[in-house]
Design a protein around this motif. Structure first.
Motif, mmCIF file in Angstrom:
data_model
loop_
_atom_site.group_PDB
_atom_site.id
_atom_site.type_symbol
_atom_site.label_atom_id
_atom_site.label_comp_id
_atom_site.label_asym_id
_atom_site.label_seq_id
_atom_site.Cartn_x
_atom_site.Cartn_y
_atom_site.Cartn_z
ATOM 1 N N GLN A 69 41.306 46.882 44.885
ATOM 2 C CA GLN A 69 41.338 46.017 46.065
ATOM 3 C C GLN A 69 42.647 46.164 46.831
ATOM 4 N N THR A 72 42.179 49.400 48.902
ATOM 5 C CA THR A 72 41.140 49.489 49.929
ATOM 6 C C THR A 72 41.000 48.264 50.818
ATOM 7 N N GLY A 73 41.535 47.131 50.389
ATOM 8 C CA GLY A 73 41.292 45.910 51.144
ATOM 9 C C GLY A 73 42.524 45.397 51.845
ATOM 10 N N SER A 74 42.304 44.332 52.593
ATOM 11 C CA SER A 74 43.414 43.716 53.315
ATOM 12 C C SER A 74 43.660 42.291 52.845
ATOM 13 N N ALA A 75 42.987 41.873 51.788
ATOM 14 C CA ALA A 75 43.180 40.519 51.260
ATOM 15 C C ALA A 75 44.612 40.370 50.749
ATOM 16 N N ILE A 80 43.457 38.381 45.997
ATOM 17 C CA ILE A 80 43.031 39.399 45.031
ATOM 18 C C ILE A 80 43.195 38.862 43.615
#
Length: 111
Positions: A69, A72-75, A80
């Motif tokens: 995460q 690949t993510g922006s959280a 997370i």
């Protein structure tokens, strides 16, 4: 006498459960019940099969998901941490650094 590992179908069922439900608290009792063995016997057999305790295995699954995460993510790191079953940002950070040798924030900046 060496402990025999869990039979492959039971081990697969337990590993699948851990991977599918990693974000929630999976107790040793719940996993042992799923295996059909007592807690103590399950713990010995799981460790013989994987080289880790169920808790260590679950923690490693959570850390791998958190790392994915972060890549690949922006959280946020807190989001997370909570989504992957850690109690807090600091809990994830301690475990992440122990496992990967870098903080989640530093890891994200290098990706």
């Amino acid at each position: 006498m060496a402990e025999h590992p869990l039979p492959a179908p039971r081990l697969r069922r337990i590993l699948d459960k851990i991977k599918a439900e990693f974000a929630r608290d999976l107790s040793l009792t719940e996993l042992a019940d799923e295996s059909g063995y007592s807690r103590a016997h399950f713990l010995r057999m799981f460790r013989a099969a994987t080289g880790k305790t169920p808790h260590q295995y679950l923690r490693d699954v959570r850390l791998e998901r958190a790392r994915e995460q972060l890549q690949t993510g922006s959280a946020s790191i807190l989001e997370i941490a909570l989504a992957t079953g850690f109690a807090s940002h600091s809990h994830l950070t301690r475990q992440f650094r122990r496992r990967f040798g870098i903080t989640p924030g530093s890891f994200r900046r290098t990706e």
